[in-house]
Enzyme design. Structure first.
Site, PDB file in Angstrom:
ATOM      1  N   ARG A   1     -44.183  12.913   5.751  1.00  0.00           N
ATOM      2  CA  ARG A   1     -45.212  12.550   6.749  1.00  0.00           C
ATOM      3  C   ARG A   1     -44.626  12.750   8.147  1.00  0.00           C
ATOM      4  NH1 ARG A   1     -42.068   9.739   9.144  1.00  0.00           N
ATOM      5  NH2 ARG A   1     -43.790   9.087  10.468  1.00  0.00           N
ATOM      6  N   GLY A   2     -45.485  12.521   9.165  1.00  0.00           N
ATOM      7  CA  GLY A   2     -45.101  12.834  10.544  1.00  0.00           C
ATOM      8  C   GLY A   2     -45.624  14.243  10.828  1.00  0.00           C
ATOM      9  N   ALA A   3     -46.390  14.392  11.911  1.00  0.00           N
ATOM     10  CA  ALA A   3     -47.136  15.642  12.119  1.00  0.00           C
ATOM     11  C   ALA A   3     -46.282  16.919  12.028  1.00  0.00           C
ATOM     12  CB  ALA A   3     -47.898  15.574  13.442  1.00  0.00           C
TER      13      ALA A   3
ATOM     14  N   ARG B   1     -54.325  16.383   4.879  1.00  0.00           N
ATOM     15  CA  ARG B   1     -54.482  15.321   5.893  1.00  0.00           C
ATOM     16  C   ARG B   1     -55.166  15.935   7.123  1.00  0.00           C
ATOM     17  NH1 ARG B   1     -49.575  11.490   6.958  1.00  0.00           N
ATOM     18  NH2 ARG B   1     -51.301  10.133   7.560  1.00  0.00           N
TER      19      ARG B   1
ATOM     20  N   GLN C   1     -44.099   2.426   8.695  1.00  0.00           N
ATOM     21  CA  GLN C   1     -43.176   3.529   9.000  1.00  0.00           C
ATOM     22  C   GLN C   1     -42.086   3.072   9.972  1.00  0.00           C
ATOM     23  OE1 GLN C   1     -46.493   3.791   8.988  1.00  0.00           O
ATOM     24  NE2 GLN C   1     -47.202   5.816   8.372  1.00  0.00           N
TER      25      GLN C   1
ATOM     26  N   ASP D   1     -50.039  13.025  17.025  1.00  0.00           N
ATOM     27  CA  ASP D   1     -50.489  13.825  15.883  1.00  0.00           C
ATOM     28  C   ASP D   1     -51.402  14.968  16.321  1.00  0.00           C
ATOM     29  OD1 ASP D   1     -49.558  12.466  13.193  1.00  0.00           O
ATOM     30  OD2 ASP D   1     -49.826  10.960  14.737  1.00  0.00           O
TER      31      ASP D   1
ATOM     32  N   ASN E   1     -52.494   9.235  17.677  1.00  0.00           N
ATOM     33  CA  ASN E   1     -51.194   8.883  17.087  1.00  0.00           C
ATOM     34  C   ASN E   1     -51.446   7.717  16.147  1.00  0.00           C
ATOM     35  OD1 ASN E   1     -48.299   9.279  16.925  1.00  0.00           O
ATOM     36  ND2 ASN E   1     -48.083   7.318  17.953  1.00  0.00           N
ATOM     37  N   LYS E   2     -50.398   7.272  15.484  1.00  0.00           N
ATOM     38  CA  LYS E   2     -50.517   6.210  14.483  1.00  0.00           C
ATOM     39  C   LYS E   2     -51.366   5.044  14.976  1.00  0.00           C
ATOM     40  CE  LYS E   2     -49.400   6.228  11.146  1.00  0.00           C
ATOM     41  NZ  LYS E   2     -50.413   6.630  10.117  1.00  0.00           N
TER      42      LYS E   2
HETATM   43  O1  MRU Z   1     -49.205   8.727   8.858  1.00  0.00           O
HETATM   44  P1  MRU Z   1     -47.940   9.333   9.421  1.00  0.00           P
HETATM   45  O2  MRU Z   1     -46.718   8.569   9.022  1.00  0.00           O
HETATM   46  O3  MRU Z   1     -47.843  10.804   9.104  1.00  0.00           O
HETATM   47  O4  MRU Z   1     -48.102   9.204  10.994  1.00  0.00           O
HETATM   48  C1  MRU Z   1     -47.063   9.651  11.826  1.00  0.00           C
HETATM   49  C2  MRU Z   1     -47.309   9.414  13.259  1.00  0.00           C
HETATM   50  O5  MRU Z   1     -48.339   8.940  13.659  1.00  0.00           O
HETATM   51  C3  MRU Z   1     -46.252   9.876  14.216  1.00  0.00           C
HETATM   52  O6  MRU Z   1     -46.202   9.037  15.325  1.00  0.00           O
HETATM   53  C4  MRU Z   1     -46.606  11.291  14.667  1.00  0.00           C
HETATM   54  O7  MRU Z   1     -46.775  12.144  13.575  1.00  0.00           O
HETATM   55  C5  MRU Z   1     -45.572  11.861  15.571  1.00  0.00           C
HETATM   56  S1  MRU Z   1     -44.072  12.111  14.683  1.00  0.00           S
HETATM   57  C6  MRU Z   1     -43.093  13.221  15.378  1.00  0.00           C
END
Ligand code: MRU
Length: 331
Positions: free
Chosen positions: A48-50, A86, A189, A230, A240-241
């Protein structure tokens, strides 16, 4: 900054994915030999993480292209499957567009050229992370005490991270004195991944629950907030999250600089504002399983959006691999 943490490794014709659902308790690896396994790893948050999602998907396309009976059509079907994993993070769509071009227009051996392009995308992100960290550190004064959200480190990217990459470099240079990580409900996370990654990198970190942020800011112990992104629209609206919007609003109230660190592969130039950013809603189980017995109660509905959108006007600056951008934002 050296990073010993990696969310995946391409080895011997397969993508080995560190299963982030099991962290920090166990370090187990998923051996992906086909695009479907990569797609499921993305959907279930094993990776996970964009930026990391985008790069993993690129390798997923490579796995499809390296199959002994691969055709242009079969690889394009794998790309369509990966697109449906996603919806919010833009890096996924950016890299899948790049891979589609490589599949349909490139010359020479299909598997070899697609794998090479996936590895290039990975290498580009490593460089982007380093460049962002250097630009980000240039914003810092001495003795910074920074707060961050979710996980934006090596686990979420191909390199040292976005927001957490800035923090790591700042710490290694002695400019960042203290790091605060928010738990980041419901998937944690922050508590599970950022804390683990900081421990691996030898960075002391203070963990707090998400509902403690206002109280912490009120004490004056935080000098800056760094978050990742994201998807960012042309006017700077930033998804973002979930919970990032609350942080941005609180930062405004307490006059604390609020920085977004993201590579340009996160910027969606087709969107004028953040209104059109698709926000993923995830299963209620993520919230229900946190409270034993809750799932058995009748009449309980759950709302579980995975992301929110912070208006660009609440962002102090954007840190990209190309430099720092200040308001007014118009990409
Ligand atoms: O649901 P996730 O864990 O994929 O969400 C991740 C985030 O929101 C991060 O803040 C975002 O991807 C930036 S990470 C470099």
């Amino acid at each position: 900054v050296k990073d010993i943490v990696q969310p995946f490794v391409w080895r011997g014709g397969e993508l080995c994915i560190l299963d982030q659902r099991k962290l920090p308790g166990r370090e187990t690896w998923i051996r992906a030999r086909d695009a479907e396994t990569v797609a499921r790893a993305i959907e279930t948050l094993a990776v996970r993480g964009a930026p990391a999602i985008g790069i993993a998907a690129g390798y997923g396309v490579a796995l499809a292209a390296l199959h002994s009976r691969a055709t242009t059509d079969s690889v394009l079907r794998a790309i369509e499957r990966l697109r449906r994993t996603r919806p919010t993070g833009y890096n996924l769509f950016h890299i899948l567009d790049v891979m589609t071009q490589m599949v349909t227009m490139g010359r020479g051996n299909l598997g070899a050229r697609v794998l090479k392009r996936a590895q290039q995308c990975h290498a580009e992100d490593v460089r982007a992370c380093l460049a962002m960290a250097r630009y980000g550190v240039s914003l810092l004064k001495n003795d910074e005490r920074v707060l961050t959200y979710c996980n934006t480190g090596a686990l979420a990217t191909g390199g040292i991270g976005t927001a957490l990459g800035v923090i790591k470099l700042g710490f290694s240079r002695g400019i960042v004195r203290e790091v605060f990580a928010c738990e980041t409900r419901p998937v944690a996370q922050g508590a599970r991944l950022t804390v683990w990654e900081c421990a691996k990198s030898g960075i002391p970190v203070t963990l707090l629950c998400d509902n403690m942020v206002a109280a912490l800011l009120q004490t004056g112990r935080v000098t800056r907030i760094f978050v990742g992104a994201d998807r960012i629209a042309r006017n700077g609206d930033t998804s973002n999250k979930i919970g990032t919007l609350q942080l941005a609003l609180m930062a405004k109230r307490f006059a604390i600089p609020f920085h977004v660190a993201a590579p340009t592969t996160t910027f969606d130039k087709r969107l004028r504002t953040g209104k059109a950013i698709p926000i993923e809603e995830r299963t209620p189980d993520e919230i229900l399983k946190g409270v034993p017995g809750l799932a058995r109660l009748k009449g309980v509905r759950v709302w579980n959006p995975a992301f929110d959108v912070t208006p660009g006007c609440l962002v102090t600056s954007y840190i990209t691999e190309k430099g720092i951008k200040h308001p007014p934002f118009l990409f």
